[in-house]
Design a protein around this motif. Structure first.
Motif, PDB file in Angstrom:
ATOM      1  N   LYS A 346      60.802  34.400  36.968  1.00 47.74           N
ATOM      2  CA  LYS A 346      59.506  33.832  36.621  1.00 47.74           C
ATOM      3  C   LYS A 346      58.544  33.924  37.807  1.00 47.74           C
ATOM      4  O   LYS A 346      58.896  33.576  38.938  1.00 47.74           O
ATOM      5  CB  LYS A 346      59.650  32.370  36.193  1.00 47.74           C
ATOM      6  CG  LYS A 346      60.631  32.167  35.042  1.00 47.74           C
ATOM      7  CD  LYS A 346      60.228  32.971  33.802  1.00 47.74           C
ATOM      8  CE  LYS A 346      61.211  32.771  32.655  1.00 47.74           C
ATOM      9  NZ  LYS A 346      60.860  33.611  31.482  1.00 47.74           N
ATOM     10  N   ALA A 347      57.324  34.389  37.533  1.00 47.04           N
ATOM     11  CA  ALA A 347      56.309  34.498  38.579  1.00 47.04           C
ATOM     12  C   ALA A 347      54.957  34.774  37.947  1.00 47.04           C
ATOM     13  O   ALA A 347      54.874  35.349  36.861  1.00 47.04           O
ATOM     14  CB  ALA A 347      56.663  35.625  39.547  1.00 47.04           C
ATOM     15  N   GLY A 381      51.149  33.541  44.235  1.00 46.54           N
ATOM     16  CA  GLY A 381      52.131  33.437  43.163  1.00 46.54           C
ATOM     17  C   GLY A 381      52.916  34.710  42.934  1.00 46.54           C
ATOM     18  O   GLY A 381      53.496  34.906  41.853  1.00 46.54           O
ATOM     19  N   VAL A 382      52.969  35.575  43.961  1.00 48.77           N
ATOM     20  CA  VAL A 382      53.702  36.833  43.844  1.00 48.77           C
ATOM     21  C   VAL A 382      55.179  36.626  44.169  1.00 48.77           C
ATOM     22  O   VAL A 382      55.529  35.928  45.115  1.00 48.77           O
ATOM     23  CB  VAL A 382      53.113  37.898  44.794  1.00 48.77           C
ATOM     24  CG1 VAL A 382      54.000  39.153  44.838  1.00 48.77           C
ATOM     25  CG2 VAL A 382      51.700  38.275  44.353  1.00 48.77           C
ATOM     26  N   GLU A 437      52.322  37.700  34.512  1.00 46.69           N
ATOM     27  CA  GLU A 437      53.261  36.612  34.226  1.00 46.69           C
ATOM     28  C   GLU A 437      54.192  36.936  33.065  1.00 46.69           C
ATOM     29  O   GLU A 437      55.340  36.494  33.035  1.00 46.69           O
ATOM     30  CB  GLU A 437      52.457  35.337  33.920  1.00 46.69           C
ATOM     31  CG  GLU A 437      53.304  34.081  33.826  1.00 46.69           C
ATOM     32  CD  GLU A 437      52.454  32.835  33.717  1.00 46.69           C
ATOM     33  OE1 GLU A 437      53.020  31.724  33.769  1.00 46.69           O
ATOM     34  OE2 GLU A 437      51.217  32.974  33.589  1.00 46.69           O
ATOM     35  N   LYS A 438      53.684  37.733  32.105  1.00 45.74           N
ATOM     36  CA  LYS A 438      54.494  38.110  30.947  1.00 45.74           C
ATOM     37  C   LYS A 438      55.159  39.472  31.125  1.00 45.74           C
ATOM     38  O   LYS A 438      55.661  40.052  30.172  1.00 45.74           O
ATOM     39  CB  LYS A 438      53.622  38.100  29.690  1.00 45.74           C
ATOM     40  CG  LYS A 438      53.089  36.716  29.345  1.00 45.74           C
ATOM     41  CD  LYS A 438      52.251  36.747  28.079  1.00 45.74           C
ATOM     42  CE  LYS A 438      51.738  35.355  27.722  1.00 45.74           C
ATOM     43  NZ  LYS A 438      50.911  35.375  26.488  1.00 45.74           N
ATOM     44  N   GLU A 459      42.555  37.763  41.375  1.00 43.99           N
ATOM     45  CA  GLU A 459      42.374  36.343  41.623  1.00 43.99           C
ATOM     46  C   GLU A 459      40.934  35.903  41.409  1.00 43.99           C
ATOM     47  O   GLU A 459      40.668  34.751  41.052  1.00 43.99           O
ATOM     48  CB  GLU A 459      42.814  36.009  43.050  1.00 43.99           C
ATOM     49  CG  GLU A 459      44.320  36.069  43.264  1.00 43.99           C
ATOM     50  CD  GLU A 459      45.043  35.014  42.442  1.00 43.99           C
ATOM     51  OE1 GLU A 459      45.012  33.826  42.819  1.00 43.99           O
ATOM     52  OE2 GLU A 459      45.632  35.379  41.400  1.00 43.99           O
ATOM     53  N   LYS A 460      39.995  36.825  41.613  1.00 41.54           N
ATOM     54  CA  LYS A 460      38.583  36.481  41.464  1.00 41.54           C
ATOM     55  C   LYS A 460      38.109  36.545  40.023  1.00 41.54           C
ATOM     56  O   LYS A 460      37.132  35.901  39.659  1.00 41.54           O
ATOM     57  CB  LYS A 460      37.726  37.430  42.311  1.00 41.54           C
ATOM     58  CG  LYS A 460      37.905  37.243  43.807  1.00 41.54           C
ATOM     59  CD  LYS A 460      37.073  38.253  44.580  1.00 41.54           C
ATOM     60  CE  LYS A 460      37.292  38.095  46.078  1.00 41.54           C
ATOM     61  NZ  LYS A 460      36.517  39.108  46.837  1.00 41.54           N
ATOM     62  N   GLU A 461      38.798  37.342  39.191  1.00 39.45           N
ATOM     63  CA  GLU A 461      38.368  37.529  37.813  1.00 39.45           C
ATOM     64  C   GLU A 461      38.885  36.421  36.912  1.00 39.45           C
ATOM     65  O   GLU A 461      39.994  35.918  37.099  1.00 39.45           O
ATOM     66  CB  GLU A 461      38.866  38.878  37.275  1.00 39.45           C
ATOM     67  CG  GLU A 461      38.188  40.066  37.937  1.00 39.45           C
ATOM     68  CD  GLU A 461      36.693  40.089  37.698  1.00 39.45           C
ATOM     69  OE1 GLU A 461      36.280  39.680  36.593  1.00 39.45           O
ATOM     70  OE2 GLU A 461      35.950  40.494  38.593  1.00 39.45           O
TER      71      GLU A 461
END
Length: 468
Positions: A346-347, A381-382, A437-438, A459-461
């Motif tokens: 999971k990540a 979150g990597v 994530e999926k 991260e900005k979008e």
């Protein structure tokens, strides 16, 4: 002049039987009494050998064949392959040429070849413009604002003079091969933007009318450098670097090219090669589409079974790991032989790295990936998932320890059951994928800097998406 290198055509372009009588070209060289001369033709930017003949003691060489050559721009190449001149070859393929190497434009004479008389006339016209061209180049070479400003109207006037010549020629000789070439060289002239149009009008008009003057039913254009230039500009500069848009444009152009076998063959080949080798991430989806739609059903009739199978195999290797698809599942083992599943990891983001502890490039890139991970990616979150592809278990574990690759999920497939090489197209190392994530594929085959920039944009979008 540049030295010509005659390449063997990869796709084995077959010659069409345009006339039953074949061809006979007699070339009389004023300065040569021996040696071998060559006849070549364009195929895109490349030049390919069509025939050759020995020059006899009188300076004469005769090129003969039972089947007519396909029309296009051909090159008559002097012995030693250092000099050449261009000529046109169309329906009339029995004529003679008198060549004086001291002045290839001014002193070359054709006998019973009206098409080449017209071509020679155009080249002589261009030669008269040489002083103007040199004057413009000298101004531009000074690289000052004043000289550049002075050169602009001169360049505009020169271009208009050339265009006026071509327009007049097209009117007088509508069936000429040179007319087809001149038309193909044109680009759309964008009119003044109507009041009710937005700022994209010029782009949309240019794109919508780009192919208006190109006769995609004229296979003669294949053997000129013009067609490849048009294709390259359109698909690499005009069409958005986005797979769906490119696929629509590819299919549209191929449909227009179908009426002529040589045109269809070349356009399909060029598009396939362009997108197979595209440096832009995600455009391999266009390559897969082309193979599935045209090659798998057998439309590439000119390929051997071996060539066709190799191309299809390449597309099928790419198909499971296209951008936007779900990453193929991987069931492997960790370094302690415990089961490990990609989808159970999971990540927010997964950086999936296929690497080999004995690979020289991996020895450089893996520590750089780890440094970026520990410096910033981890906070985004990597999770790093490293998969050993080659080398012994001992070499693998020793590398992990020596480079302190802590925080990674380390995996391998000692029983070779996951089929990761085919599923992820791992034919060299390292190979890097970025998953969401999926476990959808967001990016692939990026270097450390590219991947870092990609993650920052994500991260900005909003909602973790990147604008195209």
């Amino acid at each position: 002049m540049r030295k010509l290198f005659f390449l063997i055509a990869v796709l084995c372009y077959s010659q069409l039987q345009l006339q039953a009588q074949g061809y006979q070209l007699t070339v009389k060289f004023k300065q040569y009494t021996s040696g071998r001369m060559f006849l070549a033709h364009y195929m895109g930017k490349g030049t390919y050998l069509a025939d050759s003949a020995m020059i006899d003691a009188t300076g004469t060489a005769v090129l003969k064949g039972k089947e007519a050559l396909p029309g296009g721009i051909y090159l008559v190449v002097f012995p030693g392959k250092q000099r050449y001149f261009e000529m046109l070859l169309d329906k009339n393929q029995t004529f003679s040429i008198s060549v004086d190497s001291t002045d290839l434009i001014g002193k070359t004479v054709y006998k019973t070849s009206p098409e080449n008389d017209l071509f020679l006339g155009y080249n002589r016209f261009l030669a008269t413009l040489q002083p103007k061209t040199i004057a413009i180049q000298e101004l531009l070479a000074k690289r000052t604002a004043q000289d550049t400003l002075q050169a602009r109207p001169l360049q505009t006037a020169l271009n208009k003079e050339i265009q006026d010549y071509r327009i007049n020629f097209i009117t007088k000789h509508p069936e000429s091969l040179l007319t087809s070439i001149f038309k193909a060289m044109r680009e759309p002239e964008v009119p003044t933007k109507p009041a009710n149009e937005d700022s994209t009008f010029a782009y949309r008009y240019f794109r919508g009318h780009y192919w208006d003057e190109v006769n995609l039913n004229d296979g003669r254009l294949v053997r000129t450098p013009i067609l490849e230039g048009k294709l390259s500009k359109y698909f690499n500069q005009v069409v958005p670097m986005e797979p769906d848009s490119a696929i629509v444009e590819c299919d549209r152009l191929i449909a227009k090219a179908r009426k002529d076998k040589e045109m269809f063959k070349y356009v399909l080949w060029w598009l396939t090669y362009n997108y197979e080798t595209s440096p832009y991430m995600g455009m391999d989806a266009v390559f897969v589409h082309l193979v599935e739609k045209y090659y798998v059903p057998g439309e590439a009739y000119w390929l051997t079974s071996e060539q066709l199978n190799k191309l299809i195999g390449r597309a099928y290797a790419i198909a499971p790991n296209l951008i936007g698809q779900q990453a193929p599942p991987l069931e492997m083992q960790d370094s302690t032989a415990k089961p490990l599943s990609l989808y159970s990891t999971k990540a927010k983001y997964t950086v999936l790295v296929f690497w080999d502890p004995t690979c020289g490039h991996c020895k450089t890139e893996i520590p750089r990936l780890d440094s970026a991970f520990k410096a910033s990616w981890q906070n985004k979150g990597v999770v790093m998932v490293g998969i050993k592809t080659d080398g012994t278990r001992e070499e693998w574990l020793q590398f992990i320890k020596a480079h302190q690759l802590s925080g990674w999920v380390h995996a391998w497939d000692p029983q070779a059951q996951s089929n990761y090489r085919r599923l992820y197209d791992v034919y060299s190392t390292p190979v890097v994928y970025l998953l969401d994530e999926k476990k959808k594929i967001l990016a692939k085959r990026l270097g450390v800097e590219q991947l870092n920039g990609f993650l920052e944009r994500l991260e900005k979008e909003p909602e973790g998406t990147v604008k195209k």
